[in-house]
Design an enzyme around this catalytic site. Structure first.
Site, PDB file in Angstrom:
ATOM      1  N   CYS A  47     -15.630  17.232  21.300  1.00 59.68           N
ATOM      2  CA  CYS A  47     -15.424  15.889  21.186  1.00 59.68           C
ATOM      3  C   CYS A  47     -15.229  15.257  22.714  1.00 59.68           C
ATOM      4  CB  CYS A  47     -14.289  15.460  20.279  1.00 59.68           C
ATOM      5  SG  CYS A  47     -12.415  15.408  21.049  1.00 59.68           S
ATOM      6  N   HIS A  48     -14.926  13.871  22.584  1.00 57.59           N
ATOM      7  CA  HIS A  48     -14.794  13.263  23.868  1.00 57.59           C
ATOM      8  C   HIS A  48     -13.651  13.710  24.757  1.00 57.59           C
ATOM      9  CE1 HIS A  48     -18.191  10.701  24.205  1.00 57.59           C
ATOM     10  NE2 HIS A  48     -18.320  10.562  22.905  1.00 57.59           N
ATOM     11  N   THR A  49     -12.507  14.217  23.956  1.00 60.51           N
ATOM     12  CA  THR A  49     -11.525  14.739  24.674  1.00 60.51           C
ATOM     13  C   THR A  49     -11.549  15.957  25.496  1.00 60.51           C
ATOM     14  OG1 THR A  49      -9.916  13.804  23.138  1.00 60.51           O
ATOM     15  CG2 THR A  49      -8.864  15.440  24.433  1.00 60.51           C
ATOM     16  N   HIS A  70     -10.977  22.180  20.747  1.00 57.56           N
ATOM     17  CA  HIS A  70      -9.654  21.724  19.980  1.00 57.56           C
ATOM     18  C   HIS A  70     -10.251  21.542  18.323  1.00 57.56           C
ATOM     19  CE1 HIS A  70     -10.500  17.772  21.221  1.00 57.56           C
ATOM     20  NE2 HIS A  70     -10.033  17.366  20.266  1.00 57.56           N
ATOM     21  N   GLU A  71     -11.519  21.145  18.422  1.00 54.42           N
ATOM     22  CA  GLU A  71     -11.894  21.117  16.716  1.00 54.42           C
ATOM     23  C   GLU A  71     -12.794  22.187  16.454  1.00 54.42           C
ATOM     24  OE1 GLU A  71     -13.733  16.775  15.597  1.00 54.42           O
ATOM     25  OE2 GLU A  71     -15.478  17.862  16.186  1.00 54.42           O
ATOM     26  N   CYS A 100       6.266  20.993  12.979  1.00 53.22           N
ATOM     27  CA  CYS A 100       7.472  21.917  12.835  1.00 53.22           C
ATOM     28  C   CYS A 100       7.983  21.824  11.624  1.00 53.22           C
ATOM     29  CB  CYS A 100       8.360  21.928  14.047  1.00 53.22           C
ATOM     30  SG  CYS A 100       9.358  20.500  13.966  1.00 53.22           S
ATOM     31  N   CYS A 103      12.097  18.868  13.027  1.00 52.46           N
ATOM     32  CA  CYS A 103      12.670  17.833  13.844  1.00 52.46           C
ATOM     33  C   CYS A 103      12.695  16.449  13.296  1.00 52.46           C
ATOM     34  CB  CYS A 103      11.682  17.605  15.122  1.00 52.46           C
ATOM     35  SG  CYS A 103       9.924  16.750  15.040  1.00 52.46           S
ATOM     36  N   CYS A 106       8.985  15.053  12.417  1.00 48.95           N
ATOM     37  CA  CYS A 106       8.297  15.541  11.296  1.00 48.95           C
ATOM     38  C   CYS A 106       9.210  15.185   9.947  1.00 48.95           C
ATOM     39  CB  CYS A 106       8.492  16.993  11.515  1.00 48.95           C
ATOM     40  SG  CYS A 106       7.392  17.704  12.591  1.00 48.95           S
ATOM     41  N   CYS A 114       5.068  15.589  16.416  1.00 49.30           N
ATOM     42  CA  CYS A 114       6.123  16.414  16.302  1.00 49.30           C
ATOM     43  C   CYS A 114       6.672  16.695  17.734  1.00 49.30           C
ATOM     44  CB  CYS A 114       5.514  17.753  15.842  1.00 49.30           C
ATOM     45  SG  CYS A 114       6.707  19.167  15.844  1.00 49.30           S
ATOM     46  N   ARG A 118       3.682  18.306  19.637  1.00 52.80           N
ATOM     47  CA  ARG A 118       2.915  17.336  19.663  1.00 52.80           C
ATOM     48  C   ARG A 118       1.823  17.394  20.755  1.00 52.80           C
ATOM     49  NH1 ARG A 118       5.978  12.094  21.614  1.00 52.80           N
ATOM     50  NH2 ARG A 118       7.300  12.562  20.017  1.00 52.80           N
ATOM     51  N   CYS A 180      -9.989  17.304  13.706  1.00 50.06           N
ATOM     52  CA  CYS A 180      -9.852  16.429  14.889  1.00 50.06           C
ATOM     53  C   CYS A 180     -10.877  14.871  14.665  1.00 50.06           C
ATOM     54  CB  CYS A 180     -10.556  16.788  16.401  1.00 50.06           C
ATOM     55  SG  CYS A 180     -10.111  15.259  17.846  1.00 50.06           S
ATOM     56  N   ARG A 375     -21.537  15.201  16.410  1.00 49.46           N
ATOM     57  CA  ARG A 375     -20.808  16.485  16.507  1.00 49.46           C
ATOM     58  C   ARG A 375     -21.998  17.630  16.498  1.00 49.46           C
ATOM     59  NH1 ARG A 375     -17.124  13.961  18.300  1.00 49.46           N
ATOM     60  NH2 ARG A 375     -15.129  14.105  17.633  1.00 49.46           N
TER      61      ARG A 375
END
Length: 380
Positions: A47-49, A70-71, A100, A103, A106, A114, A118, A180, A375
């Site tokens: 993805c673009h990130t 991350h995807e 988690c 917290c 959450c 989180c 996070r 994602c 994708r």
């Protein structure tokens, strides 16, 4: 079970420097420590990130060598001490922002960042001990993590708070999109904007996230969805997710918000900025109705520019907010989204534009960079 508790050597696409081609390397992956999970990644995409981090657009994010990604979707290989909600063999999604469950964030409805797990683009080591789990095979030098996940590797180690179980009936190649992009877009429409039936929507940027916003808006009964993009090749697919009107900013002397105002006779109720451009954010904000308009920011903005909005403009009835992962709490809310996809409420097939072997990851990067892919699913 043969690998449990042992170091695994596997292939990974390693980023050695900003903008450099990813290099397929043999890397060592340590066993999971307390409250960690080691995953075998079966599918990942870009993805673009990932693209932004690969290009090194933000110097603060640069930490090399690094494993991006991350995807993804995969299977649990082993779990560390204290992990009770999953076991070896479970089908899972690694999620870049965790939950988690303990917290104050959450425990609060409507919040999903989180306090401990996070999303953090600068994070490069594990939370538990501040160390990495990746090392070069040749000389045992550390390789850094990315966004809690690092899925451009056949095996990865993730905090258990960032892993969500998937019903084994669900196809993992499609479910990977929910880790994602699609979740981010659909959730922005459903959870953050809370689109109401019969409302009007404008979407700036028709990549995977923008089209996922449209799919979410269509599912919620929006009466008119306007898509804005400088690439008209994206318009046919936009029609399939419910976009009825298209604007190419290059085709008129009028501003985009002026054209939206004409189409809707006063502006949309909801606008979504998915392009990562300050000028698009400004136009998205001005495209909303001055009495009830809501603008949701989703684009990744690498530049240090500030919001192009005068404070007094917020007194006109418009509001602006941002969305991370569509407002979803990953562990408690994603399972319902999985079921909704299985029931046909969302069409995930539309978002997979290419499928390539993992070894072609640099080609996949270029396809996204050139705007030729939504994708590109990589099979490990």
């Amino acid at each position: 079970m043969e690998t449990q508790g042992k170091v695994i050597t596997c292939r990974a696409a390693v980023a050695w420097g900003a903008g450099e081609a990813l290099v397929m390397e043999d890397v060592k992956v340590d066993p999971p420590q307390r409250l960690e999970v080691r995953l075998r990644i079966l599918f990942t995409s870009i993805c673009h990130t990932d693209l932004s981090a690969w290009k090194g657009e933000n110097e603060a994010q640069q930490a090399y060598p690094r494993i991006l990604g991350h995807e993804a979707a995969g299977i649990v290989e082993s779990v560390g001490e204290g992990v009770e909600d999953m076991k070896a063999g479970d089908h899972v999604l690694p999620i870049f922002t965790g939950e988690c469950g303990d917290c104050r964030v959450c425990k609060r409805d409507g919040a999903n960042l989180c306090e401990r797990f996070r999303v953090d683009p600068m994070k490069k080591v594990m939370v538990g001990d501040g160390k990495t789990r990746f090392f070069t095979s040749k000389d045992n030098k550390p390789i850094y993590h990315f966004l809690n996940t690092s899925t451009f590797s056949e095996y990865t180690v993730v905090d258990s708070a960032c892993v969500v179980k998937v019903d084994p009936r669900f196809p993992l190649e499609k479910m990977s999109l929910l880790s994602c992009g699609v979740s981010t877009g659909v959730g922005a429409a459903w959870n953050v904007a809370d689109i109401q039936p019969g409302s009007t929507v404008a979407i700036f940027g028709l990549g995977a996230v923008g089209l996922a916003v449209a799919e979410g808006a269509r599912a919620k009964g929006a009466s008119k969805i306007i898509g804005i993009d400088v690439n008209p090749d994206k318009f046919p697919l936009g029609r399939k997710v419910g976009i009825s009107e298209f604007i190419n900013p290059k085709e008129s002397d009028k501003t985009v918000h002026e054209r939206v105002m004409e189409i809707t006779e006063g502006g949309v109720e909801y606008s979504f900025e998915c392009a990562g451009r300050i000028e698009a954010l400004r136009e998205a904000f001005l495209s909303t109705n001055s009495g009830v308009g809501v603008t949701v920011l989703l684009g990744v903005h690498a530049s240090p520019q500030l919001l192009p909005i005068h404070p007094m403009e917020l007194f006109q009835g418009r509001s602006i907010t941002a969305s991370v992962f569509g407002g979803f709490k990953p562990k408690t809310q994603l399972p319902l989204l999985f079921t909704q996809c299985l029931q046909g409420q969302l069409n995930l097939d539309l978002f997979i534009s290419h499928q390539l072997p993992f070894s072609d990851i640099n080609e996949a990067m270029q396809l996204l960079h050139q705007g030729k892919a939504l994708r590109c699913l990589l099979r490990l």
